[in-house]
Design a protein around this motif. Structure first.
Motif, PDB file in Angstrom:
ATOM      1  N   ASN A 328       0.756  -1.371  -0.008  1.00 39.66           N
ATOM      2  CA  ASN A 328       0.010  -0.001  -0.080  1.00 39.66           C
ATOM      3  C   ASN A 328       0.840   1.228   0.094  1.00 39.66           C
ATOM      4  O   ASN A 328       0.206   2.630   0.192  1.00 39.66           O
ATOM      5  N   SER A 329       2.199   1.155  -0.017  1.00 39.55           N
ATOM      6  CA  SER A 329       3.020   2.246   0.191  1.00 39.55           C
ATOM      7  C   SER A 329       3.999   2.157  -0.880  1.00 39.55           C
ATOM      8  O   SER A 329       4.797   1.036  -0.917  1.00 39.55           O
ATOM      9  N   PHE A 330       4.497   3.247  -1.687  1.00 41.31           N
ATOM     10  CA  PHE A 330       5.165   3.141  -2.879  1.00 41.31           C
ATOM     11  C   PHE A 330       6.041   4.545  -2.851  1.00 41.31           C
ATOM     12  O   PHE A 330       5.245   5.752  -2.983  1.00 41.31           O
ATOM     13  N   THR A 331       7.191   4.467  -2.600  1.00 40.34           N
ATOM     14  CA  THR A 331       8.033   5.548  -2.494  1.00 40.34           C
ATOM     15  C   THR A 331       9.230   5.597  -3.244  1.00 40.34           C
ATOM     16  O   THR A 331       9.863   4.848  -3.451  1.00 40.34           O
ATOM     17  N   ILE A 332       9.346   6.828  -4.147  1.00 39.60           N
ATOM     18  CA  ILE A 332      10.452   7.222  -5.017  1.00 39.60           C
ATOM     19  C   ILE A 332      11.643   8.001  -4.103  1.00 39.60           C
ATOM     20  O   ILE A 332      11.073   8.753  -3.206  1.00 39.60           O
ATOM     21  N   TRP A 333      12.817   7.560  -4.249  1.00 37.98           N
ATOM     22  CA  TRP A 333      13.806   8.327  -3.700  1.00 37.98           C
ATOM     23  C   TRP A 333      14.440   9.634  -4.140  1.00 37.98           C
ATOM     24  O   TRP A 333      15.225   9.760  -4.807  1.00 37.98           O
ATOM     25  N   GLY A 334      13.470  10.426  -3.824  1.00 37.65           N
ATOM     26  CA  GLY A 334      13.645  11.749  -4.339  1.00 37.65           C
ATOM     27  C   GLY A 334      12.966  12.026  -5.631  1.00 37.65           C
ATOM     28  O   GLY A 334      12.603  10.792  -6.196  1.00 37.65           O
ATOM     29  N   PHE A 335      12.559  13.189  -5.929  1.00 42.10           N
ATOM     30  CA  PHE A 335      11.687  13.245  -7.207  1.00 42.10           C
ATOM     31  C   PHE A 335      12.392  14.186  -8.385  1.00 42.10           C
ATOM     32  O   PHE A 335      12.096  13.992  -9.466  1.00 42.10           O
ATOM     33  N   THR A 336      13.294  15.030  -8.264  1.00 38.21           N
ATOM     34  CA  THR A 336      14.018  15.755  -8.987  1.00 38.21           C
ATOM     35  C   THR A 336      15.899  15.321  -9.095  1.00 38.21           C
ATOM     36  O   THR A 336      16.268  15.197  -7.817  1.00 38.21           O
ATOM     37  N   ASP A 337      16.317  15.365 -10.208  1.00 35.63           N
ATOM     38  CA  ASP A 337      17.495  15.207 -10.247  1.00 35.63           C
ATOM     39  C   ASP A 337      18.637  16.084  -9.651  1.00 35.63           C
ATOM     40  O   ASP A 337      19.580  15.629  -9.129  1.00 35.63           O
ATOM     41  N   LYS A 338      18.024  17.214  -9.378  1.00 34.94           N
ATOM     42  CA  LYS A 338      18.832  18.429  -8.862  1.00 34.94           C
ATOM     43  C   LYS A 338      19.499  17.929  -7.466  1.00 34.94           C
ATOM     44  O   LYS A 338      20.536  18.163  -7.137  1.00 34.94           O
ATOM     45  N   TYR A 339      18.587  17.032  -6.695  1.00 35.00           N
ATOM     46  CA  TYR A 339      19.058  16.809  -5.095  1.00 35.00           C
ATOM     47  C   TYR A 339      19.444  15.287  -5.204  1.00 35.00           C
ATOM     48  O   TYR A 339      19.232  14.673  -4.145  1.00 35.00           O
ATOM     49  N   SER A 340      19.504  14.314  -6.553  1.00 34.73           N
ATOM     50  CA  SER A 340      19.657  13.110  -6.253  1.00 34.73           C
ATOM     51  C   SER A 340      20.937  12.620  -5.710  1.00 34.73           C
ATOM     52  O   SER A 340      22.002  13.175  -6.088  1.00 34.73           O
ATOM     53  N   TRP A 341      21.060  11.669  -4.909  1.00 29.35           N
ATOM     54  CA  TRP A 341      22.166  11.035  -4.245  1.00 29.35           C
ATOM     55  C   TRP A 341      22.998  10.153  -5.432  1.00 29.35           C
ATOM     56  O   TRP A 341      24.053   9.750  -5.307  1.00 29.35           O
ATOM     57  N   VAL A 342      22.540   9.780  -6.508  1.00 28.16           N
ATOM     58  CA  VAL A 342      22.776   9.023  -7.505  1.00 28.16           C
ATOM     59  C   VAL A 342      24.497   9.381  -8.184  1.00 28.16           C
ATOM     60  O   VAL A 342      25.287   8.718  -7.827  1.00 28.16           O
ATOM     61  N   PRO A 343      24.454  10.772  -8.537  1.00 23.87           N
ATOM     62  CA  PRO A 343      25.752  10.944  -9.271  1.00 23.87           C
ATOM     63  C   PRO A 343      26.840  11.142  -8.232  1.00 23.87           C
ATOM     64  O   PRO A 343      28.100  11.140  -8.646  1.00 23.87           O
ATOM     65  N   VAL A 344      26.561  11.333  -6.796  1.00 22.15           N
ATOM     66  CA  VAL A 344      27.327  11.431  -5.907  1.00 22.15           C
ATOM     67  C   VAL A 344      28.065  10.079  -5.451  1.00 22.15           C
ATOM     68  O   VAL A 344      29.145  10.138  -5.051  1.00 22.15           O
ATOM     69  N   PHE A 345      27.368   9.107  -5.617  1.00 19.39           N
ATOM     70  CA  PHE A 345      27.640   7.629  -5.108  1.00 19.39           C
ATOM     71  C   PHE A 345      27.890   6.636  -6.515  1.00 19.39           C
ATOM     72  O   PHE A 345      28.640   5.680  -6.387  1.00 19.39           O
TER      73      PHE A 345
END
Length: 390
Positions: A328-345
């Motif tokens: 019943n619960s569906f979460t995306i890890w951030g919604f804008t690339d502006k603050y995404s953790w991905v390029p950092v890691f």
């Protein structure tokens, strides 16, 4: 029958009657309106599109790796960010603001400022909150990891932390990630890098759930991990452990898959089967940290095919969750690339969220919105038929 949960806003009812964007323009008030990339009109909100007992969430950017970036704290200072956060989502998860190093920076001091602000924001915007996280091997403060504590002291530190943090937000947090990432990819307990399991033994995990339940009997308590989307050694380890804990009467309520996916790898096609087996144990299931990263071309601009593949991964993850009653619960890890953790890691990877740096919606956003609308319509039809039968 989906389990009844905190009522989310009745916004969903407004979206139920809307046909999909593929319908005729005359029938669909949202047709032809894709041109407004920043629209937050009701028909264009993920939370309004969703079935009315299904929450759509996002991580609230801040704390953690954001402190090293060259921008001010997003949640505190970016008004555009907060506007989208409030309008689009019916659930929020602090990305870093409730992790140990952030909320408990010294042994005798807690810093609740950011976490309090997020919980208050959620109340104002009629959102539920996922608490994240209480027992983890990562992002622990130096005073804890490098301290010289006896087993008794360490156990008391954990009990006091869980009691204090969960107790502070009792009645305000819907789900807690109690134990986060306790197995490695081979399905072995992290007996070396997890301070709690290393020093206190695996039994401490059950205690963490018991303490969290005592501090807030209404909160749903979860195991949360990555690379457990499919049926594999790691998810098997959770399946065995949870059965064992349930037999002992430990208050475990849920199992959640993070969903940090990459288009480098195939989609975990057995996601739905995996969620179903945990559902069959009587657990709630959830997707808690979905993003879909990719290797970008030299230009930094993804191809249309890359955007479509990403949208497909988002959509299939959502469809798997919607297909399982207790998810019943569906979460995306951030919604804008502006603050995404991905390029950092992940060097060279990026573009992982459903909106660009300047909040323009990607095909992935529309894939989620349309899939939610379709599910809401089907739900509505079922209720309608049921009503007429009686």
């Amino acid at each position: 029958m989906r389990s009844i949960r905190f009522a989310t806003v009745a916004l969903a009812t407004a979206a139920l009657a809307l046909p999909l964007a593929t319908g005729s323009a005359a029938a669909d008030p949202s047709a032809g309106k894709e041109a407004a990339p920043h629209s937050n009109a009701k028909f264009d909100r993920l939370r309004s599109a969703a079935p009315d007992d299904f929450v759509v969430g996002t991580a609230v950017a801040g704390g953690g790796h954001h402190l090293e970036q060259d921008y001010p704290d997003p949640f505190t200072y970016d008004r555009e960010y907060r506007k989208v956060l409030g309008r689009q989502f019916s659930s929020v998860s602090p990305e870093n603001q409730m992790k140990w190093d952030y909320i408990h920076p010294e042994r005798d001091r807690y810093d609740f400022g950011q976490a309090d602000a997020i919980v208050e924001f959620a109340e104002r915007n009629k959102q539920v909150v996922r608490g994240h996280t209480l027992l983890w091997h990562s992002q622990n403060p130096a005073w804890l990891e490098q301290g010289d504590f006896s087993q008794e002291e360490l156990r008391e530190i954990l009990r006091e932390h869980i009691t204090t943090v969960v107790g502070r937000y009792a009645g305000k947090i819907q789900q807690w990630d109690v134990a986060n990432e306790i197995f490695d990819d081979q399905g072995k307990l992290r007996t070396q890098d997890n301070i709690w399991i290393r020093e206190l033994g695996p039994g401490i995990v059950a205690d963490a759930f018991r303490w969290a339940h005592e501090a807030d009997p209404k909160a749903k308590l979860f195991f949360n991990d990555y690379n457990v989307e499919g049926v594999n050694a790691k998810s098997d380890a959770y399946y065995a452990l949870i059965q064992d804990l349930l037999e002992q009467g430990v208050p475990v309520d849920g199992f959640s898959v993070q969903g940090h996916l990459s288009t480098r790898y195939g989609f975990p096609g057995d996601l739905e089967d995996n969620l179903r087996r945990f559902d069959a144990l009587g657990l709630e299931t959830a997707v808690t940290e979905l993003d879909v990263r990719m290797d970008l071309p030299e230009s930094g601009v993804p191809t249309e095919a890359q955007e479509q593949k990403q949208a497909d991964y988002y959509q299939r993850t959502l469809e798997a969750c919607l297909a399982v009653d207790g998810c019943n619960s569906f979460t995306i890890w951030g919604f804008t690339d502006k603050y995404s953790w991905v390029p950092v890691f992940f060097e060279g990877e990026g573009f992982a969220n459903v909106m660009t740096d300047d909040y323009e919606r990607k095909p992935a956003f529309y894939a989620l919105r349309d899939t939610l609308k379709e599910a809401a319509r089907e739900d509505d039809c079922k209720k309608h038929h049921k009503h007429h039968k009686h």
